[in-house]
Design a protein around this motif. Structure first.
Motif, PDB file in Angstrom:
ATOM      1  N   GLY A 305       0.819  -1.200   0.000  1.00  0.00           N
ATOM      2  CA  GLY A 305       0.000   0.000   0.000  1.00  0.00           C
ATOM      3  C   GLY A 305       0.853   1.250   0.000  1.00  0.00           C
ATOM      4  N   ARG A 306       0.238   2.374  -0.317  1.00  0.00           N
ATOM      5  CA  ARG A 306       0.939   3.654  -0.360  1.00  0.00           C
ATOM      6  C   ARG A 306       1.588   3.933   1.004  1.00  0.00           C
ATOM      7  N   GLY A 307       2.858   4.276   0.974  1.00  0.00           N
ATOM      8  CA  GLY A 307       3.556   4.625   2.216  1.00  0.00           C
ATOM      9  C   GLY A 307       4.029   3.436   3.012  1.00  0.00           C
ATOM     10  N   SER A 308       3.733   2.206   2.536  1.00  0.00           N
ATOM     11  CA  SER A 308       4.118   1.035   3.321  1.00  0.00           C
ATOM     12  C   SER A 308       5.464   0.474   2.912  1.00  0.00           C
ATOM     13  N   ALA A 309       5.961   0.821   1.739  1.00  0.00           N
ATOM     14  CA  ALA A 309       7.204   0.232   1.251  1.00  0.00           C
ATOM     15  C   ALA A 309       8.411   0.963   1.806  1.00  0.00           C
ATOM     16  N   PRO A 310       9.348   0.245   2.422  1.00  0.00           N
ATOM     17  CA  PRO A 310      10.578   0.889   2.843  1.00  0.00           C
ATOM     18  C   PRO A 310      11.365   1.342   1.626  1.00  0.00           C
ATOM     19  N   PRO A 311      12.112   2.437   1.726  1.00  0.00           N
ATOM     20  CA  PRO A 311      12.815   2.980   0.555  1.00  0.00           C
ATOM     21  C   PRO A 311      14.051   2.157   0.211  1.00  0.00           C
ATOM     22  N   LEU A 312      13.849   0.963  -0.343  1.00  0.00           N
ATOM     23  CA  LEU A 312      14.954   0.077  -0.685  1.00  0.00           C
ATOM     24  C   LEU A 312      15.047  -0.062  -2.197  1.00  0.00           C
ATOM     25  N   ALA A 313      16.236   0.151  -2.729  1.00  0.00           N
ATOM     26  CA  ALA A 313      16.476  -0.078  -4.149  1.00  0.00           C
ATOM     27  C   ALA A 313      16.665  -1.571  -4.380  1.00  0.00           C
ATOM     28  N   PHE A 314      16.571  -1.989  -5.645  1.00  0.00           N
ATOM     29  CA  PHE A 314      16.761  -3.400  -5.962  1.00  0.00           C
ATOM     30  C   PHE A 314      18.154  -3.865  -5.545  1.00  0.00           C
ATOM     31  N   SER A 315      19.146  -2.996  -5.640  1.00  0.00           N
ATOM     32  CA  SER A 315      20.510  -3.351  -5.216  1.00  0.00           C
ATOM     33  C   SER A 315      20.559  -3.632  -3.715  1.00  0.00           C
ATOM     34  N   ASP A 316      19.768  -2.891  -2.925  1.00  0.00           N
ATOM     35  CA  ASP A 316      19.693  -3.167  -1.492  1.00  0.00           C
ATOM     36  C   ASP A 316      19.091  -4.550  -1.250  1.00  0.00           C
ATOM     37  N   LEU A 317      18.101  -4.909  -2.069  1.00  0.00           N
ATOM     38  CA  LEU A 317      17.469  -6.223  -1.928  1.00  0.00           C
ATOM     39  C   LEU A 317      18.444  -7.346  -2.294  1.00  0.00           C
ATOM     40  N   LEU A 318      19.336  -7.095  -3.261  1.00  0.00           N
ATOM     41  CA  LEU A 318      20.375  -8.080  -3.582  1.00  0.00           C
ATOM     42  C   LEU A 318      21.265  -8.325  -2.372  1.00  0.00           C
ATOM     43  N   ALA A 319      21.628  -7.245  -1.660  1.00  0.00           N
ATOM     44  CA  ALA A 319      22.444  -7.386  -0.453  1.00  0.00           C
ATOM     45  C   ALA A 319      21.690  -8.156   0.625  1.00  0.00           C
ATOM     46  N   ALA A 320      20.395  -7.862   0.778  1.00  0.00           N
ATOM     47  CA  ALA A 320      19.582  -8.592   1.759  1.00  0.00           C
ATOM     48  C   ALA A 320      19.491 -10.071   1.391  1.00  0.00           C
ATOM     49  N   GLY A 321      19.378 -10.362   0.073  1.00  0.00           N
ATOM     50  CA  GLY A 321      19.312 -11.752  -0.371  1.00  0.00           C
ATOM     51  C   GLY A 321      20.595 -12.511  -0.074  1.00  0.00           C
ATOM     52  N   ALA A 322      21.744 -11.845  -0.287  1.00  0.00           N
ATOM     53  CA  ALA A 322      23.025 -12.487   0.023  1.00  0.00           C
ATOM     54  C   ALA A 322      23.149 -12.756   1.521  1.00  0.00           C
ATOM     55  N   GLY A 366      30.663  -8.163   0.234  1.00  0.00           N
ATOM     56  CA  GLY A 366      30.918  -7.297  -0.910  1.00  0.00           C
ATOM     57  C   GLY A 366      29.734  -6.418  -1.255  1.00  0.00           C
ATOM     58  N   LEU A 367      28.532  -7.014  -1.322  1.00  0.00           N
ATOM     59  CA  LEU A 367      27.341  -6.245  -1.690  1.00  0.00           C
ATOM     60  C   LEU A 367      26.967  -5.217  -0.627  1.00  0.00           C
ATOM     61  N   VAL A 368      27.069  -5.621   0.644  1.00  0.00           N
ATOM     62  CA  VAL A 368      26.728  -4.696   1.730  1.00  0.00           C
ATOM     63  C   VAL A 368      27.721  -3.534   1.762  1.00  0.00           C
ATOM     64  N   SER A 369      29.013  -3.835   1.581  1.00  0.00           N
ATOM     65  CA  SER A 369      30.020  -2.764   1.551  1.00  0.00           C
ATOM     66  C   SER A 369      29.747  -1.788   0.408  1.00  0.00           C
ATOM     67  N   TRP A 370      29.407  -2.328  -0.761  1.00  0.00           N
ATOM     68  CA  TRP A 370      29.108  -1.486  -1.917  1.00  0.00           C
ATOM     69  C   TRP A 370      27.906  -0.593  -1.662  1.00  0.00           C
ATOM     70  N   ARG A 371      26.820  -1.193  -1.128  1.00  0.00           N
ATOM     71  CA  ARG A 371      25.612  -0.409  -0.874  1.00  0.00           C
ATOM     72  C   ARG A 371      25.832   0.610   0.241  1.00  0.00           C
ATOM     73  N   ALA A 372      26.627   0.247   1.256  1.00  0.00           N
ATOM     74  CA  ALA A 372      26.925   1.191   2.332  1.00  0.00           C
ATOM     75  C   ALA A 372      27.722   2.377   1.787  1.00  0.00           C
ATOM     76  N   TRP A 373      28.709   2.088   0.924  1.00  0.00           N
ATOM     77  CA  TRP A 373      29.491   3.164   0.300  1.00  0.00           C
ATOM     78  C   TRP A 373      28.582   4.072  -0.533  1.00  0.00           C
ATOM     79  N   HIS A 374      27.679   3.474  -1.277  1.00  0.00           N
ATOM     80  CA  HIS A 374      26.748   4.245  -2.110  1.00  0.00           C
ATOM     81  C   HIS A 374      25.888   5.176  -1.244  1.00  0.00           C
ATOM     82  N   HIS A 375      25.337   4.639  -0.155  1.00  0.00           N
ATOM     83  CA  HIS A 375      24.459   5.448   0.690  1.00  0.00           C
ATOM     84  C   HIS A 375      25.247   6.528   1.438  1.00  0.00           C
ATOM     85  N   ARG A 376      26.483   6.215   1.857  1.00  0.00           N
ATOM     86  CA  ARG A 376      27.300   7.234   2.520  1.00  0.00           C
ATOM     87  C   ARG A 376      27.619   8.377   1.547  1.00  0.00           C
TER      88      ARG A 376
END
Length: 386
Positions: A305-322, A366-376
């Motif tokens: 629903g509107r406003g229910s989705a956390p602001p996660l990009a697909f790349s963040d989901l790849l890190a969560a999957g790993a 690797g994925l978490v480090s990359w996404r953390a660098w991107h967000h920083r």
């Protein structure tokens, strides 16, 4: 003591313990240690278990109690206390269960290893959060919340598999007795804030032990006793008990279990001769989790629903999957249970869990480090423009 409650240190201990177990099993003292693990302890003629069973049926019940307390909190006051909050991680968790099962089943089809399909469905929440803490500085809090909810839902699936798939010859009288003990435990735990706290604590401890014994005698896997007690206990005292137990679970319970589960001799055969019990888990954990969680997670972000989705990009989901592919504790237990009657398959599935979890760990780092660098970098750029 705060170090033992941190996300980083326990994950390191767990990894070292598993590595040590694998090393010992393949050293000259491996046979002696294996004999020691099969030595029986307890009251002769009354209640005896091998050391291995005390660890995976007894010590792990404490771990599952702690997991159940956290689950109870999340379902009532935390990230899963409404259907809207639970929907998106639930869909992602479904993908993280179904895709690994499909991969394992496809690879094991027609072999004697098909019983191992539940093994790659679990996520080790302690390990996943440990990797997130080490490599994830600067990640949005939404990713940690998403991962925590995902891992908790995975734990629920693992608990259901253990309770339903690996229960045989149920002793109804013992199971009813365990249920009565759990109800009494839940009622008495709500009186812990009275002046009779110490006698009540002793009585609750005795009820917990009685519940564990009755569940074990019922034929249901004994770790379910820890789950039932954790869900039944009043929340405030349960959270206090969890706080006190957490360091001991991190530094003793999980490392001891990881050490004992990793006591597996590496087969002296070519890789091509290893069974689907190894290859299925090895592929299903890192590949199945990444594909399942990221794909289903992406779908969930678009149907919420509107406003229910956390602001996660697909790349963040790849890190969560790993991160979800780090199976370890529950996957090791599932491999023990799925192939309890076939030592060769069990050992190879265990090796698959260890290898698949390490691959997932490295991929996640690797994925978490990359996404953390991107967000920083994005945060820094935003602060400059403002």
């Amino acid at each position: 003591m705060s170090l033992l409650r941190s996300a980083r240190f326990p994950a390191i201990i767990l990894l070292v313990a598993a590595g040590l177990g694998l090393f010992v099993a393949n050293s000259a003292c491996g046979p002696a240690v294996d004999d020691a693990m099969h030595a029986h302890l307890g009251i002769p003629g009354v209640f005896e278990l091998s050391l291995s069973h005390w660890i995976k049926d007894g010590l792990l019940a404490v771990f599952f109690f702690v997991v159940a307390v956290e689950l109870q909190y999340e379902l009532t006051a935390g990230q899963l206390n409404s259907a809207r909050k639970a929907l998106q991680p639930a869909i992602a968790a479904a993908g993280g269960v179904l895709i690994p099962i499909a991969i394992y089943a496809a690879m094991a089809w027609g072999s004697g290893a098909t019983a191992g399909w539940p093994i790659p469905t679990a996520t080790d929440i302690a390990f996943a959060l440990g990797v997130l803490a080490v490599f994830g500085r600067g990640l949005p809090s939404a990713l940690r919340v998403f991962l925590l909810a995902l891992a908790i839902l995975d734990d629920i699936v693992g608990i259901v598999f253990i309770a339903v798939l690996f229960t045989t010859g149920v002793n109804v009288a013992a199971l009813v007795g365990a249920a009565v003990a759990v109800v009494a435990f839940g009622i008495l735990s709500r009186q812990l804030d009275t002046r009779a706290r110490m006698p009540l604590a002793v009585l609750l401890t005795l009820l917990a032990i009685a519940t564990w014994v009755l569940v074990y005698l019922s034929g249901v896997h004994a770790t379910i006793a820890g789950v039932a007690l954790g869900l039944a206990m009043a929340q405030r005292p349960a959270l206090r008990v969890r706080h006190e137990l957490e360091p001991w679970v991190n530094v003793i319970v999980l490392p001891v279990f990881a050490f004992s589960a990793a006591l597996v001799p590496i087969p002296s055969v070519p890789l091509s001769e290893l069974s689907p019990a190894f290859w299925g888990v090895l592929v299903a954990l890192p590949v199945g989790k990444v594909v399942g969680i990221s794909l289903f997670g992406w779908i969930s972000l678009r149907i919420g629903g509107r406003g229910s989705a956390p602001p996660l990009a697909f790349s963040d989901l790849l890190a969560a999957g790993a991160l979800g592919g780090i199976g370890f504790t529950v996957s090791l237990l599932l491999s023990e249970l799925a192939f309890s009657d076939d030592e060769a398959y069990r050992d190879q599935a265990t090796l698959g869990v260890l290898a698949g979890s390490v691959i997932s760990l490295l991929l996640a780092a690797g994925l978490v480090s990359w996404r953390a660098w991107h967000h920083r970098r994005r945060t820094a750029a935003a602060s400059v423009t403002t």
